[in-house]
Design a protein around this motif. Structure first.
Motif, mmCIF file in Angstrom:
data_model
loop_
_atom_site.group_PDB
_atom_site.id
_atom_site.type_symbol
_atom_site.label_atom_id
_atom_site.label_comp_id
_atom_site.label_asym_id
_atom_site.label_seq_id
_atom_site.Cartn_x
_atom_site.Cartn_y
_atom_site.Cartn_z
ATOM 1 N N ALA A 166 -128.223 44.467 -26.950
ATOM 2 C CA ALA A 166 -129.124 45.262 -26.124
ATOM 3 C C ALA A 166 -129.127 44.749 -24.681
ATOM 4 O O ALA A 166 -129.064 43.554 -24.425
ATOM 5 C CB ALA A 166 -130.526 45.223 -26.711
ATOM 6 N N LYS A 167 -129.219 45.689 -23.743
ATOM 7 C CA LYS A 167 -129.268 45.328 -22.330
ATOM 8 C C LYS A 167 -130.722 45.048 -21.952
ATOM 9 O O LYS A 167 -131.611 45.846 -22.218
ATOM 10 C CB LYS A 167 -128.714 46.469 -21.482
ATOM 11 C CG LYS A 167 -128.646 46.158 -19.990
ATOM 12 C CD LYS A 167 -128.095 47.327 -19.207
ATOM 13 C CE LYS A 167 -126.630 47.541 -19.506
ATOM 14 N NZ LYS A 167 -126.047 48.594 -18.649
ATOM 15 N N GLU B 199 -136.702 57.597 -19.846
ATOM 16 C CA GLU B 199 -137.826 56.765 -20.255
ATOM 17 C C GLU B 199 -137.840 56.542 -21.770
ATOM 18 O O GLU B 199 -138.294 55.504 -22.254
ATOM 19 C CB GLU B 199 -139.144 57.406 -19.807
ATOM 20 C CG GLU B 199 -140.363 56.546 -20.034
ATOM 21 C CD GLU B 199 -141.613 57.092 -19.382
ATOM 22 O OE1 GLU B 199 -142.703 56.556 -19.685
ATOM 23 O OE2 GLU B 199 -141.500 58.041 -18.581
ATOM 24 N N ASN B 200 -137.332 57.529 -22.519
ATOM 25 C CA ASN B 200 -137.298 57.403 -23.983
ATOM 26 C C ASN B 200 -136.284 56.363 -24.465
ATOM 27 O O ASN B 200 -136.295 55.979 -25.638
ATOM 28 C CB ASN B 200 -136.961 58.754 -24.619
ATOM 29 C CG ASN B 200 -138.080 59.755 -24.436
ATOM 30 O OD1 ASN B 200 -139.239 59.387 -24.346
ATOM 31 N ND2 ASN B 200 -137.725 61.033 -24.371
ATOM 32 N N ASP B 201 -135.395 55.936 -23.549
ATOM 33 C CA ASP B 201 -134.338 55.000 -23.931
ATOM 34 C C ASP B 201 -134.685 53.539 -23.644
ATOM 35 O O ASP B 201 -133.829 52.662 -23.806
ATOM 36 C CB ASP B 201 -133.029 55.358 -23.209
ATOM 37 C CG ASP B 201 -132.458 56.678 -23.681
ATOM 38 O OD1 ASP B 201 -132.648 56.998 -24.869
ATOM 39 O OD2 ASP B 201 -131.853 57.394 -22.873
ATOM 40 N N ILE B 202 -135.902 53.282 -23.209
ATOM 41 C CA ILE B 202 -136.253 51.905 -22.868
ATOM 42 C C ILE B 202 -137.563 51.486 -23.530
ATOM 43 O O ILE B 202 -138.410 52.314 -23.863
ATOM 44 C CB ILE B 202 -136.362 51.694 -21.342
ATOM 45 C CG1 ILE B 202 -137.468 52.583 -20.751
ATOM 46 C CG2 ILE B 202 -135.034 51.940 -20.662
ATOM 47 C CD1 ILE B 202 -137.732 52.326 -19.281
ATOM 48 N N GLU B 203 -137.697 50.176 -23.704
ATOM 49 C CA GLU B 203 -138.948 49.564 -24.150
ATOM 50 C C GLU B 203 -139.370 48.577 -23.071
ATOM 51 O O GLU B 203 -138.531 47.884 -22.491
ATOM 52 C CB GLU B 203 -138.757 48.836 -25.479
ATOM 53 C CG GLU B 203 -138.487 49.763 -26.658
ATOM 54 C CD GLU B 203 -138.262 49.004 -27.961
ATOM 55 O OE1 GLU B 203 -138.057 47.770 -27.887
ATOM 56 O OE2 GLU B 203 -138.280 49.634 -29.023
ATOM 57 N N GLU C 191 -140.321 42.911 -18.815
ATOM 58 C CA GLU C 191 -139.011 42.846 -19.477
ATOM 59 C C GLU C 191 -138.668 44.247 -19.983
ATOM 60 O O GLU C 191 -139.394 44.821 -20.792
ATOM 61 C CB GLU C 191 -139.039 41.864 -20.648
ATOM 62 C CG GLU C 191 -137.707 41.738 -21.377
ATOM 63 C CD GLU C 191 -137.795 40.788 -22.566
ATOM 64 O OE1 GLU C 191 -137.555 39.588 -22.386
ATOM 65 O OE2 GLU C 191 -138.137 41.276 -23.667
ATOM 66 N N ILE C 192 -137.562 44.772 -19.517
ATOM 67 C CA ILE C 192 -137.116 46.115 -19.897
ATOM 68 C C ILE C 192 -135.926 45.982 -20.845
ATOM 69 O O ILE C 192 -134.930 45.338 -20.510
ATOM 70 C CB ILE C 192 -136.694 46.947 -18.675
ATOM 71 C CG1 ILE C 192 -137.748 46.867 -17.566
ATOM 72 C CG2 ILE C 192 -136.383 48.375 -19.088
ATOM 73 C CD1 ILE C 192 -139.049 47.520 -17.894
ATOM 74 N N THR C 193 -136.029 46.582 -22.017
ATOM 75 C CA THR C 193 -134.936 46.551 -22.992
ATOM 76 C C THR C 193 -134.437 47.968 -23.237
ATOM 77 O O THR C 193 -135.233 48.875 -23.522
ATOM 78 C CB THR C 193 -135.403 45.952 -24.335
ATOM 79 O OG1 THR C 193 -135.934 44.644 -24.108
ATOM 80 C CG2 THR C 193 -134.239 45.864 -25.320
ATOM 81 N N VAL C 194 -133.135 48.148 -23.102
ATOM 82 C CA VAL C 194 -132.535 49.459 -23.392
ATOM 83 C C VAL C 194 -132.350 49.580 -24.894
ATOM 84 O O VAL C 194 -131.741 48.725 -25.530
ATOM 85 C CB VAL C 194 -131.179 49.622 -22.674
ATOM 86 C CG1 VAL C 194 -130.564 50.982 -23.023
ATOM 87 C CG2 VAL C 194 -131.350 49.493 -21.170
ATOM 88 N N ILE C 195 -132.911 50.636 -25.461
ATOM 89 C CA ILE C 195 -132.819 50.855 -26.903
ATOM 90 C C ILE C 195 -131.409 51.295 -27.272
ATOM 91 O O ILE C 195 -130.876 52.252 -26.708
ATOM 92 C CB ILE C 195 -133.821 51.940 -27.361
ATOM 93 C CG1 ILE C 195 -135.249 51.533 -26.992
ATOM 94 C CG2 ILE C 195 -133.696 52.200 -28.850
ATOM 95 C CD1 ILE C 195 -136.270 52.637 -27.195
ATOM 96 N N GLU C 196 -130.800 50.585 -28.221
ATOM 97 C CA GLU C 196 -129.463 50.949 -28.687
ATOM 98 C C GLU C 196 -129.601 51.882 -29.887
ATOM 99 O O GLU C 196 -129.872 51.444 -31.000
ATOM 100 C CB GLU C 196 -128.663 49.708 -29.074
ATOM 101 C CG GLU C 196 -128.207 48.899 -27.891
ATOM 102 C CD GLU C 196 -127.193 47.845 -28.300
ATOM 103 O OE1 GLU C 196 -126.069 47.861 -27.793
ATOM 104 O OE2 GLU C 196 -127.548 47.003 -29.120
ATOM 105 N N ARG C 197 -129.449 53.159 -29.661
ATOM 106 C CA ARG C 197 -129.540 54.130 -30.747
ATOM 107 C C ARG C 197 -128.227 54.146 -31.517
ATOM 108 O O ARG C 197 -127.144 54.065 -30.927
ATOM 109 C CB ARG C 197 -129.870 55.516 -30.192
ATOM 110 C CG ARG C 197 -131.153 55.527 -29.387
ATOM 111 C CD ARG C 197 -131.578 56.924 -29.002
ATOM 112 N NE ARG C 197 -132.704 56.862 -28.060
ATOM 113 C CZ ARG C 197 -133.962 56.650 -28.413
ATOM 114 N NH1 ARG C 197 -134.254 56.470 -29.684
ATOM 115 N NH2 ARG C 197 -134.921 56.604 -27.506
#
Length: 208
Positions: free
Chosen positions: A2-3, A27-31, A54-60
């Motif tokens: 995850a990025k 926005e739906n792709d990050i936590e 801390e921003i995490t890109v969700i790996e679908r």
């Protein structure tokens, strides 16, 4: 992997906006997780401090499958498109393009390898996932299934007529399941498998 991006910002909303612009995602792709809360300081000016987020890109899983196969096509210099959809816990990947046919292999063995490797790529991001992946090229599997059903019925008729057991060629689990399913309600024959993969074959036997 995850990025992850760490950003300082006055508010959570501002951090989200910065992340979307910098990472080129929705926005739906990050936590987002607050590491340090922002401080307004004295009178909202003196000693104010931005918060740390801390921003995490969700790996679908669908995105991972698509990227994995697109990278494989690029490395293989095969010009083709990749379409992905998810139905419940099954990810369907269809590779479209005339050049893609070279990746099917003999009776789909290369295609099966691609599917296996794609499954491993998904397992890396979520070992507890129950999602399965099905990779197809130009609807080869549907055509193969129709061919196998015709073949199964032909062999079943021969066994019913001669009352002699018929051992089919070696097949992978996917192909054996198709034939088992096609003949499971047949009045005259039964089916079972024997041997060990990859030399496991399906047997059609007359019902005594």
């Amino acid at each position: 992997m995850a990025k992850i991006l760490n950003l300082r910002s006055k508010t959570k909303e501002e951090a989200v906006k910065k992340a979307i612009e910098e990472l080129k995602v929705s926005e739906n792709d990050i936590e987002i997780k607050e590491i340090e809360a922002p401080s307004k300081g004295f009178l909202g000016i003196i000693g104010s401090k931005e918060g740390l987020y801390e921003i995490t890109v969700i790996e679908r899983e669908t995105d991972v499958a698509k990227k994995f196969i697109e990278d494989m096509l690029r490395n293989s210099k095969v010009d083709a498109q990749v379409k992905v959809e998810q139905v419940d816990n099954l990810i369907k990947v269809n590779i479209i393009g005339d050049e893609a046919a070279c990746l099917i292999g003999r009776r789909g063995d290369t295609l099966d390898s691609i599917q296996f490797l794609t499954g491993l790529a998904l397992n890396k991001i979520n070992k507890d996932s129950h999602t399965r992946v099905l990779v197809d090229i130009e609807n080869y599997r549907e055509k193969r299934e129709e061919s196998l059903v015709r073949y199964a019925n032909k062999m079943a008729r021969e066994v019913a007529r001669t009352k002699r057991t018929k051992k089919l060629d070696y097949m992978n689990p996917y192909e054996r399941r198709i034939i088992h399913s096609a003949l499971q309600n047949d009045r005259y024959v039964i089916t079972y498998s024997e041997g060990t993969d990859p030399y496991r074959r399906l047997v059609i036997e007359y019902k005594r």
